[in-house]
Design a protein around this motif. Structure first.
Motif, PDB file in Angstrom:
ATOM      1  N   HIS A  11      37.085  94.683  87.876  1.00  0.00           N
ATOM      2  CA  HIS A  11      37.352  96.113  87.732  1.00  0.00           C
ATOM      3  C   HIS A  11      38.790  96.449  88.153  1.00  0.00           C
ATOM      4  CE1 HIS A  11      36.355 100.372  87.581  1.00  0.00           C
ATOM      5  NE2 HIS A  11      37.049 100.492  88.692  1.00  0.00           N
ATOM      6  N   ASN A  70      29.661 103.130  95.954  1.00  0.00           N
ATOM      7  CA  ASN A  70      29.099 101.988  95.231  1.00  0.00           C
ATOM      8  C   ASN A  70      30.082 100.812  95.264  1.00  0.00           C
ATOM      9  OD1 ASN A  70      26.596 102.763  94.459  1.00  0.00           O
ATOM     10  ND2 ASN A  70      27.119 103.265  92.337  1.00  0.00           N
ATOM     11  N   ARG A  81      15.550 102.709  84.767  1.00  0.00           N
ATOM     12  CA  ARG A  81      16.735 101.929  84.388  1.00  0.00           C
ATOM     13  C   ARG A  81      16.404 100.930  83.289  1.00  0.00           C
ATOM     14  NH1 ARG A  81      21.434 101.440  87.673  1.00  0.00           N
ATOM     15  NH2 ARG A  81      21.446 103.277  88.963  1.00  0.00           N
ATOM     16  N   GLN A 137      31.738  94.051  74.515  1.00  0.00           N
ATOM     17  CA  GLN A 137      33.049  94.017  75.188  1.00  0.00           C
ATOM     18  C   GLN A 137      33.675  92.625  75.087  1.00  0.00           C
ATOM     19  OE1 GLN A 137      31.401  95.731  78.850  1.00  0.00           O
ATOM     20  NE2 GLN A 137      33.012  97.272  78.795  1.00  0.00           N
ATOM     21  N   LYS A 144      25.610  88.912  86.400  1.00  0.00           N
ATOM     22  CA  LYS A 144      24.718  90.077  86.346  1.00  0.00           C
ATOM     23  C   LYS A 144      23.444  89.838  85.531  1.00  0.00           C
ATOM     24  CE  LYS A 144      24.542  95.040  85.802  1.00  0.00           C
ATOM     25  NZ  LYS A 144      25.220  96.294  85.612  1.00  0.00           N
ATOM     26  N   ASN A 184      32.574 111.561  82.402  1.00  0.00           N
ATOM     27  CA  ASN A 184      32.084 110.667  81.344  1.00  0.00           C
ATOM     28  C   ASN A 184      32.058 111.349  79.976  1.00  0.00           C
ATOM     29  OD1 ASN A 184      31.662 108.265  82.861  1.00  0.00           O
ATOM     30  ND2 ASN A 184      29.879 109.218  83.801  1.00  0.00           N
ATOM     31  N   ASN A 213      38.953  99.288  71.119  1.00  0.00           N
ATOM     32  CA  ASN A 213      38.638  99.636  72.500  1.00  0.00           C
ATOM     33  C   ASN A 213      38.126 101.074  72.620  1.00  0.00           C
ATOM     34  OD1 ASN A 213      39.963 100.433  75.533  1.00  0.00           O
ATOM     35  ND2 ASN A 213      38.744  98.576  75.362  1.00  0.00           N
ATOM     36  N   ARG A 247      29.613  97.788  95.377  1.00  0.00           N
ATOM     37  CA  ARG A 247      29.189  96.654  94.529  1.00  0.00           C
ATOM     38  C   ARG A 247      29.881  96.696  93.173  1.00  0.00           C
ATOM     39  NH1 ARG A 247      26.194  98.342  90.331  1.00  0.00           N
ATOM     40  NH2 ARG A 247      25.240 100.393  90.560  1.00  0.00           N
ATOM     41  N   TYR A 296      26.942 105.128  78.159  1.00  0.00           N
ATOM     42  CA  TYR A 296      26.102 104.355  79.082  1.00  0.00           C
ATOM     43  C   TYR A 296      26.211 104.929  80.503  1.00  0.00           C
ATOM     44  CZ  TYR A 296      24.566 100.439  82.000  1.00  0.00           C
ATOM     45  OH  TYR A 296      23.933  99.669  82.950  1.00  0.00           O
ATOM     46  N   TYR A 297      27.457 105.149  80.946  1.00  0.00           N
ATOM     47  CA  TYR A 297      27.659 105.658  82.301  1.00  0.00           C
ATOM     48  C   TYR A 297      27.102 107.087  82.441  1.00  0.00           C
ATOM     49  CZ  TYR A 297      30.548 101.833  84.182  1.00  0.00           C
ATOM     50  OH  TYR A 297      30.994 100.630  84.677  1.00  0.00           O
ATOM     51  N   HIS A 307      34.631 102.157  74.166  1.00  0.00           N
ATOM     52  CA  HIS A 307      34.569 103.109  75.280  1.00  0.00           C
ATOM     53  C   HIS A 307      33.671 104.319  74.975  1.00  0.00           C
ATOM     54  CE1 HIS A 307      37.910 101.816  78.235  1.00  0.00           C
ATOM     55  NE2 HIS A 307      37.161 100.802  77.834  1.00  0.00           N
ATOM     56  N   THR A 365      27.941  94.752  77.241  1.00  0.00           N
ATOM     57  CA  THR A 365      28.842  93.738  77.818  1.00  0.00           C
ATOM     58  C   THR A 365      29.174  92.674  76.758  1.00  0.00           C
ATOM     59  OG1 THR A 365      27.695  94.099  79.918  1.00  0.00           O
ATOM     60  CG2 THR A 365      29.213  92.242  79.821  1.00  0.00           C
TER      61      THR A 365
HETATM   62  C1  MLC Z   1      27.442  97.700  81.353  1.00  0.00           C
HETATM   63  C2  MLC Z   1      28.875  97.901  81.797  1.00  0.00           C
HETATM   64  C3  MLC Z   1      29.568  98.884  80.853  1.00  0.00           C
HETATM   65  C4  MLC Z   1      28.901  98.521  83.207  1.00  0.00           C
HETATM   66  O1  MLC Z   1      28.511  97.660  84.206  1.00  0.00           O
HETATM   67  P1  MLC Z   1      28.181  98.189  85.670  1.00  0.00           P
HETATM   68  O2  MLC Z   1      27.767  97.022  86.515  1.00  0.00           O
HETATM   69  O3  MLC Z   1      29.349  99.027  86.167  1.00  0.00           O
HETATM   70  O4  MLC Z   1      26.930  99.131  85.335  1.00  0.00           O
HETATM   71  P2  MLC Z   1      25.840  99.846  86.238  1.00  0.00           P
HETATM   72  O5  MLC Z   1      24.538  99.802  85.514  1.00  0.00           O
HETATM   73  O6  MLC Z   1      25.863  99.372  87.642  1.00  0.00           O
HETATM   74  O7  MLC Z   1      26.376 101.362  86.223  1.00  0.00           O
HETATM   75  C5  MLC Z   1      25.582 102.432  86.670  1.00  0.00           C
HETATM   76  C6  MLC Z   1      26.245 103.128  87.835  1.00  0.00           C
HETATM   77  O8  MLC Z   1      27.560 103.589  87.479  1.00  0.00           O
HETATM   78  C7  MLC Z   1      27.718 104.949  87.899  1.00  0.00           C
HETATM   79  N1  MLC Z   1      28.741 105.603  87.069  1.00  0.00           N
HETATM   80  C8  MLC Z   1      28.596 106.663  86.267  1.00  0.00           C
HETATM   81  N2  MLC Z   1      29.744 106.945  85.651  1.00  0.00           N
HETATM   82  C9  MLC Z   1      30.647 106.047  86.063  1.00  0.00           C
HETATM   83  C10 MLC Z   1      31.991 105.810  85.745  1.00  0.00           C
HETATM   84  N3  MLC Z   1      32.663 106.550  84.895  1.00  0.00           N
HETATM   85  N4  MLC Z   1      32.614 104.773  86.327  1.00  0.00           N
HETATM   86  C11 MLC Z   1      31.923 103.996  87.188  1.00  0.00           C
HETATM   87  N5  MLC Z   1      30.639 104.149  87.525  1.00  0.00           N
HETATM   88  C12 MLC Z   1      30.002 105.177  86.965  1.00  0.00           C
HETATM   89  C13 MLC Z   1      26.347 105.512  87.692  1.00  0.00           C
HETATM   90  O9  MLC Z   1      26.192 106.711  88.408  1.00  0.00           O
HETATM   91  C14 MLC Z   1      25.472 104.385  88.241  1.00  0.00           C
HETATM   92  O10 MLC Z   1      25.433 104.457  89.651  1.00  0.00           O
HETATM   93  P3  MLC Z   1      24.088 104.110  90.494  1.00  0.00           P
HETATM   94  O11 MLC Z   1      23.826 102.653  90.205  1.00  0.00           O
HETATM   95  O12 MLC Z   1      24.461 104.377  91.905  1.00  0.00           O
HETATM   96  O13 MLC Z   1      23.024 105.005  89.950  1.00  0.00           O
HETATM   97  C15 MLC Z   1      29.563  96.526  81.805  1.00  0.00           C
HETATM   98  O14 MLC Z   1      29.571  95.931  80.525  1.00  0.00           O
HETATM   99  C16 MLC Z   1      30.988  96.597  82.294  1.00  0.00           C
HETATM  100  O15 MLC Z   1      31.908  97.187  81.769  1.00  0.00           O
HETATM  101  N6  MLC Z   1      31.156  95.889  83.390  1.00  0.00           N
HETATM  102  C17 MLC Z   1      32.450  95.787  84.052  1.00  0.00           C
HETATM  103  C18 MLC Z   1      32.519  96.790  85.085  1.00  0.00           C
HETATM  104  C19 MLC Z   1      33.732  97.676  84.926  1.00  0.00           C
HETATM  105  O16 MLC Z   1      34.534  97.742  85.791  1.00  0.00           O
HETATM  106  N7  MLC Z   1      33.777  98.334  83.731  1.00  0.00           N
HETATM  107  C20 MLC Z   1      34.778  99.326  83.396  1.00  0.00           C
HETATM  108  C21 MLC Z   1      36.172  98.767  83.099  1.00  0.00           C
HETATM  109  S1  MLC Z   1      36.277  97.402  82.040  1.00  0.00           S
HETATM  110  C22 MLC Z   1      36.578  97.987  80.472  1.00  0.00           C
HETATM  111  O17 MLC Z   1      36.755  99.143  80.281  1.00  0.00           O
HETATM  112  C23 MLC Z   1      36.658  96.950  79.438  1.00  0.00           C
HETATM  113  C24 MLC Z   1      36.910  97.483  78.137  1.00  0.00           C
HETATM  114  O18 MLC Z   1      37.992  98.034  77.932  1.00  0.00           O
HETATM  115  O19 MLC Z   1      36.061  97.309  77.255  1.00  0.00           O
END
Ligand code: MLC
Length: 332
Positions: free
Chosen positions: A201, A193, A255, A269, A316, A130, A231, A195, A241-242, A235, A266
């Motif tokens: 995705h 994960n 959280r 985005q 969500k 990240n 973009n 979910r 965020y991640y 990102h 979101t």
């Molecule tokens: C808020 C968002 C940024 C993310 O939504 P999520 O549902 O994935 O969010 P979340 O709260 O569950 O995420 C927290 C969990 O992600 C884990 N996590 C950490 N780093 C990560 C990484 N690099 N990729 C995936 N997951 C990761 C954490 O440890 C945590 O796990 P734990 O919960 O176990 O502790 C949303 O807006 C979004 O983008 N949703 C689409 C999901 C997606 O696929 N996004 C990426 C590609 S789309 C994209 O990129 C569009 C663009 O170009 O703008």
């Protein structure tokens, strides 16, 4: 299969000649150009044949469905790895989907539950991943905007220009970063994960690299700057965020306190996709402004992403959802 690799390339080259497509000649020594990335060019006739079929098929789709002229690749990126031929990106996208499907089926079949606590090595991997993407996005966002300013770009309506070499380089790195972003899914799978592995995705990751291959191959300057810069900045926030999500405690209170802004992320985005749609409409109304027919593809693609993200948002964050997740793969 009796036909040798070079004969196949020659035949494809002849076909291309007959269609007056001269962008990428595959005969003779040039056959190694696109395939050398995989190291199997000329090594056996079967991979070469498969690759030539993929190459010809992908080019035909881009020409016939999107209507782009593949005979004029950009001189800036023409000799850079992963750009000359569509084979690497198509193989990468298909392999990505296949690996995710097999891996997530295995997790499901084995009854493995999401990890309660990530092991140290996984935590370090996620933090490094990240941080790297956050810094890279910052570098690209800043670099692209600086170049756009230097060349006095307007917001929209900038034609592609092969003299803007540095801009082409940034867009090339941006395209390659889309392949590296497959690591996001690896993170999800390592954390089990499932979910998070939604249709949104998978569709996003498997398609965005192909879209940016087209842009990096044909027109990595001009109006491409707008979506790449927008973009990249989105990102920066997304990987922050991640990063935060991976480092804070997993309990609900934590959280709510630190990740509440995911909802606004979101929304940003979605605003991004609306901006891309507006840019595409502008390009359709001013066909000479960037690259003919490309806005049509960008329009359809951005609409599809906006639809996926709207569904994600409602599922969500919708009032009655209570944190439900969008639809996942059948395997989980
Ligand atoms: C808020 C968002 C940024 C993310 O939504 P999520 O549902 O994935 O969010 P979340 O709260 O569950 O995420 C927290 C969990 O992600 C884990 N996590 C950490 N780093 C990560 C990484 N690099 N990729 C995936 N997951 C990761 C954490 O440890 C945590 O796990 P734990 O919960 O176990 O502790 C949303 O807006 C979004 O983008 N949703 C689409 C999901 C997606 O696929 N996004 C990426 C590609 S789309 C994209 O990129 C569009 C663009 O170009 O703008």
């Amino acid at each position: 299969m009796t036909m040798g690799g070079e004969e196949v390339w020659s035949r494809v080259a002849e076909e291309e000649d007959s269609r007056k497509v001269v962008g990428w000649q595959m005969g003779g020594n040039n056959s190694t150009r696109g395939l050398g990335v995989f190291g199997f060019a000329n090594s056996s006739s079967l991979p070469a044949t498969v690759a030539s079929v993929i190459d010809a098929g992908a080019r035909r789709v881009v020409e016939k469905v999107i209507g782009l002229n593949m005979a004029k690749p950009s001189a800036i990126t023409a000799d850079l790895p992963l750009v000359r031929s569509p084979v690497p990106v198509v193989v990468a996208a298909v392999s990505y989907l296949a690996i995710v499907w097999v891996w997530s089926s295995h997790i499901k079949r084995s009854g493995l539950k999401p990890r309660v606590q990530d092991p140290k090595w996984l935590q370090c991997l996620i933090i490094a991943h990240n941080m790297f993407l956050c810094c890279l996005s910052f570098y690209l966002g800043l670099g692209i905007l600086t170049e756009a300013r230097r060349h006095r770009y307007s917001i929209w309506g900038n034609p592609s220009n092969d003299e803007h070499v540095k801009m082409g380089f940034y867009i090339y790195i941006f395209y390659v970063s889309k392949l590296y972003e497959f690591m996001d899914t690896v993170v999800m799978l390592l954390k089990r994960n499932l979910r998070q592995i939604t249709y949104l995705h998978l569709y996003h990751h498997a398609s965005i690299c192909c879209v940016w291959w087209i842009i990096a191959h044909l027109c990595p300057t001009g109006d491409a700057y707008f979506s790449a810069a927008f973009n990249s900045w989105v990102h920066v926030a997304m990987y922050l965020y991640y990063l935060l999500a991976a480092t804070i405690a997993k309990d609900e209170n934590c959280r709510r306190k630190y990740l509440f802004w995911g909802k606004y992320l979101t929304i940003i985005q979605m605003i991004q996709f609306v901006a891309f749609i507006a840019q595409a409409v502008y390009g359709l109304l001013q066909p000479a402004s960037y690259v003919k027919h490309l806005p049509r593809m960008l329009f359809c693609y951005s609409i599809s992403l906006l639809a996926f993200f709207s569904n994600f948002f409602i599922t969500k964050y919708g009032r009655s959802s209570h944190g439900r997740q969008p639809k996942r793969l059948k395997a989980d």
